[in-house]
Design an enzyme around this catalytic site. Structure first.
Site, PDB file in Angstrom:
ATOM      1  N   SER A 132     -10.350  -9.099  -1.929  1.00  0.00           N
ATOM      2  CA  SER A 132     -10.984  -9.029  -0.690  1.00  0.00           C
ATOM      3  C   SER A 132     -12.143  -8.073  -1.061  1.00  0.00           C
ATOM      4  O   SER A 132     -12.622  -7.769  -1.580  1.00  0.00           O
ATOM      5  CB  SER A 132      -9.857  -8.325   0.377  1.00  0.00           C
ATOM      6  OG  SER A 132     -11.312  -7.892   1.248  1.00  0.00           O
ATOM      7  N   TYR A 145      -6.511  -0.127   3.238  1.00  0.00           N
ATOM      8  CA  TYR A 145      -6.900  -1.402   2.659  1.00  0.00           C
ATOM      9  C   TYR A 145      -7.312  -1.401   1.731  1.00  0.00           C
ATOM     10  O   TYR A 145      -7.354  -2.511   0.786  1.00  0.00           O
ATOM     11  CB  TYR A 145      -7.201  -2.237   4.464  1.00  0.00           C
ATOM     12  CG  TYR A 145      -7.154  -3.641   3.796  1.00  0.00           C
ATOM     13  CD1 TYR A 145      -6.275  -4.582   3.439  1.00  0.00           C
ATOM     14  CD2 TYR A 145      -8.557  -4.207   3.753  1.00  0.00           C
ATOM     15  CE1 TYR A 145      -5.900  -5.707   3.988  1.00  0.00           C
ATOM     16  CE2 TYR A 145      -9.013  -6.026   3.767  1.00  0.00           C
ATOM     17  CZ  TYR A 145      -7.284  -6.674   3.019  1.00  0.00           C
ATOM     18  OH  TYR A 145      -7.776  -8.026   3.420  1.00  0.00           O
TER      19      TYR A 145
END
Ligand SMILES: NC(=O)c1ccc[n+]([C@@H]2O[C@H](COP(=O)([O-])OP(=O)(O)OC[C@H]3O[C@@H](n4cnc5c(N)ncnc54)[C@H](OP(=O)(O)O)[C@@H]3O)[C@@H](O)[C@H]2O)c1
Length: 234
Positions: A132, A145
């Site tokens: 990401s 995350y």
């Protein structure tokens, strides 16, 4: 050349788009996730679907075994399954921290464990790990995350260095249309992520095409890192 490609987390978003894109390009796709009814929507001649929970090594092995049973080999594994229940650390949503570690990091490791012996025995293969933009930067509410996505990049680089006949690609999407912000997390953090995505998000097909680009390179060309984000994302 048609390849046997396994895609985890293929029941929605980037995984579903990747399965469809690669099948349309002539590859044989085996698509896995937990929601059987959503996976069933994907079934078409070049896509087999199989139940999969990446937090279980047995489940990942069964997924890979099913693909080998059907096609005799695995050329590419796309470790795409992921969850993102955002929240400030002070909320102490420890179960969700663990869920992110279990799916986003342990799930990727399970995928590697399930295909690495096979790919080494085949003398080649390709592992695509979906990280990401949050694997390159940290933002409030995304600490855990981000930690899992930074870790995916670290594992990928180690995997690449240790294997001269296996290609390793990290794809790092920015805001992309999917169901990622629909589950779990602190309500305000998830609403902020959804609002940003509504403003900015690019279609999941944009990430699928980046993955397809890496997959379709010749075997001696290893595309290691792709960051694909909306032009307007800061
Ligand atoms: N969308 C974005 O803006 C964005 C940005 C950067 C990175 N990413 C990454 O892109 C990847 C795909 O996410 P997405 O955006 O497409 O979100 P999504 O639509 O929510 O898709 C996530 C997929 O992961 C699967 N999954 C979750 N837990 C699983 C488990 N235990 N076992 C197997 N599959 C599991 C889900 O299927 P089931 O629930 O049916 O199992 C679903 O198919 C993730 O790794 C995410 O972190 C997304």
């Amino acid at each position: 050349m048609s390849k046997v490609v396994l895609v985890t987390g293929a029941s929605s978003g980037i995984g579903a788009a990747t399965a469809r894109h690669l099948a349309a390009a002539g590859h044989r796709v085996v698509a896995g996730a937990r929601r059987a009814e959503r996976l069933a929507e994907l079934a078409e001649p070049f896509i087999d679907v199989h139940p999969l929970d990446v937090t279980s090594l047995d489940s990942v092995r069964a997924f890979v075994d099913a693909a080998v049973g059907r096609h005799g080999r695995v050329d590419v594994l796309v470790n795409n399954a992921g969850v993102m229940p955002l929240s400030p650390l002070a909320d102490l949503r420890v179960d969700e921290w663990n869920q992110m570690i279990d799916v986003n990091l342990r799930g990727v490791l399970h995928g590697i464990a399930a295909v690495l012996p096979l790919m080494r025995a085949q003398g080649g293969g390709h592992i695509v790990n979906v990280s990401s933009v949050s694997g390159h930067r940290v933002d409030p509410t995304a600490a855990v995350y981000s930690a899992t996505k930074f870790a995916v990049r670290a594992v990928s680089e180690g995997l690449r260095q240790e294997n001269t006949d296996i290609r390793v690609t990290v794809v790092s999407p920015g805001f992309t249309e999917s169901e990622l912000s629909d589950r779990g997390g602190a309500a305000a953090a998830q609403a902020a992520a959804r609002a940003a995505a509504e403003q900015l998000a690019i279609p999941a097909s944009a990430i699928a095409e980046a993955i397809g680009f890496a997959v379709d390179q010749p075997s001696n060309v290893d595309v290691n890192e792709l960051v694909v984000r909306p032009t307007a994302q800061t």
